[in-house]
Design an enzyme around this catalytic site. Structure first.
Site, PDB file in Angstrom:
ATOM      1  CB  THR A  11       2.337  -8.250   1.876  1.00  0.00           C
ATOM      2  OG1 THR A  11       3.520  -8.673   2.539  1.00  0.00           O
ATOM      3  CG2 THR A  11       1.751  -7.062   2.598  1.00  0.00           C
ATOM      4  CB  THR A  87       7.390  -7.902  -2.494  1.00  0.00           C
ATOM      5  OG1 THR A  87       7.581  -7.853  -1.086  1.00  0.00           O
ATOM      6  CG2 THR A  87       6.103  -7.212  -2.880  1.00  0.00           C
TER       7      THR A  87
HETATM    8  N1  ASN Z   1       7.041 -11.213   3.198  1.00  0.00           N
HETATM    9  C1  ASN Z   1       6.103 -10.865   2.164  1.00  0.00           C
HETATM   10  C2  ASN Z   1       6.197 -11.932   1.087  1.00  0.00           C
HETATM   11  O1  ASN Z   1       7.127 -11.928   0.324  1.00  0.00           O
HETATM   12  C3  ASN Z   1       6.439  -9.485   1.640  1.00  0.00           C
HETATM   13  C4  ASN Z   1       5.408  -8.902   0.703  1.00  0.00           C
HETATM   14  O2  ASN Z   1       4.684  -9.571   0.017  1.00  0.00           O
HETATM   15  N2  ASN Z   1       5.336  -7.574   0.609  1.00  0.00           N
HETATM   16  O3  ASN Z   1       5.379 -12.815   1.032  1.00  0.00           O
END
Ligand code: ASN
Length: 326
Positions: A11, A87
């Site tokens: 993200t 994340t």
């Molecule tokens: N879906 C994203 C990922 O894990 C979530 C994020 O980075 N906040 O790439």
């Protein structure tokens, strides 16, 4: 300091598309510009975007290997390494890097954000700046930095979908907390020589066996397929699973007999496995399930993948868990 920053996806560097947020290949340039605008940051930054940027929910053990090999290839050229990552599976990647760069004598910090950097209300820069600040503090080792908390790489757990504080460190106090200043946990770490080991990561050799009310052999049979060499058993409480269905225990015994290492980790999310405390837990010990003690399921999954990747025998892998080595 010479700091290498790798954008792997996630993200933090995403932009909108017709299908929703996707990683942006131009993110490395935006971040470079951003960091170079500040007079306060007297570091040499090299920031790269990986050729294939992913949402981290697509990450596999091969991606941990790619990131580790990238860091290893630049080891002598930089003082510190920051991995920008999604994340969703960040806790797996930070655990993988901490096993691969054991007792690292340089900082390797994994971070990302809940909201992309292009948004006004974003946590991207506060997390990147916190990771840089941790490097400046001279800490060595592999860590996950998020929302002011510097967590040991193999201790992190994604604990919230939408809070800024997305990660917890359920069974180990974080090394540092960053507010206006850093507050450090006092440690008594005995300095050990660094060991880099980046094994060939075999996708699909480790599985997760969920325990739930009414679980049946048929639920686990497919998960314990031929090519599986390790499994994380997500047990209840202090390491319990139903002991009134002999077929379940027979299935686990058959798997351990053929060399599958099954590690017992509690689905409670915090606390330790004490599998001998109840008869329902002792039954697991009898069929050869080893205790993951207080590991997160992410760390147990990664440790199994890592030790299997190193080509160790199942007895050696079991010993690695029991003695908390590696
Ligand atoms: N879906 C994203 C990922 O894990 C979530 C994020 O980075 N906040 O790439």
């Amino acid at each position: 300091m010479k700091i290498y920053i790798a954008y792997t996806g996630g993200t933090i560097g995403m932009v909108p598309s017709d299908q929703g947020l996707i990683p942006d290949a131009a993110f490395a340039d935006h971040l470079t510009q951003h960091l170079n605008e500040s007079d306060e940051l007297a570091h040499d930054f090299v920031i790269t975007s990986y050729p294939t940027l992913i949402d981290s929910s697509n990450a596999t053990p091969k991606d941990w290997q790619t990131i580790a090999r990238d860091i290893e290839s630049k080891w002598h050229d930089f003082d510190a390494f920051i991995v920008l990552h999604g994340t969703d599976t960040m806790a797996y990647t930070s655990a993988a890097l901490s096993f691969m760069f054991a007792h690292s004598d340089k900082p390797i910090i994994v971070t990302g954000s809940q909201v992309p950097m292009y948004k006004v209300r974003t946590d991207a820069m506060i997390n990147v700046m916190g990771a840089i600040s941790a490097c400046e503090e001279g800490i060595n080792g592999v860590f996950l930095f998020f929302a002011g908390r510097l967590i040991e790489g193999d201790r992190a757990h994604k604990a919230h979908t939408s809070d800024w504080q997305a990660f917890s460190s359920p069974n180990c106090p974080e090394l540092g907390v960053l507010g206006i200043d850093w507050r450090w946990r006092s440690t008594n770490v005995i300095k050990q020589p660094m060991v880099i080991q980046i094994p060939e990561m075999d996708e699909g050799s480790v599985t997760i066996l969920p325990v739930f009310p009414g679980v049946q052999v048929a639920h686990w049979q497919g998960l314990l397929s031929e090519n599986v060499k390790g499994a994380v058993l997500l047990s209840y409480g202090a390491g319990n699973a139903p002991d009134k269905d002999p077929a379940l225990l027979t299935l686990l015994k058959a798997a351990t007999d053929r060399g599958v290492v099954i590690v017992n980790v509690s689905q409670c999310g915090a606390g330790s496995v004490a599998a001998g405390a109840y008869a329902a837990g002792s039954a697991l010990v009898k069929v050869g399930v080893v205790s993951g003690i207080d590991m997160t399921y992410e760390a147990a999954f990664v440790k199994l993948s890592f030790l299997i990747g190193l080509g160790l025998l199942s007895e050696e892998i079991r010993a690695g868990f029991l003695e908390n080595e590696f």
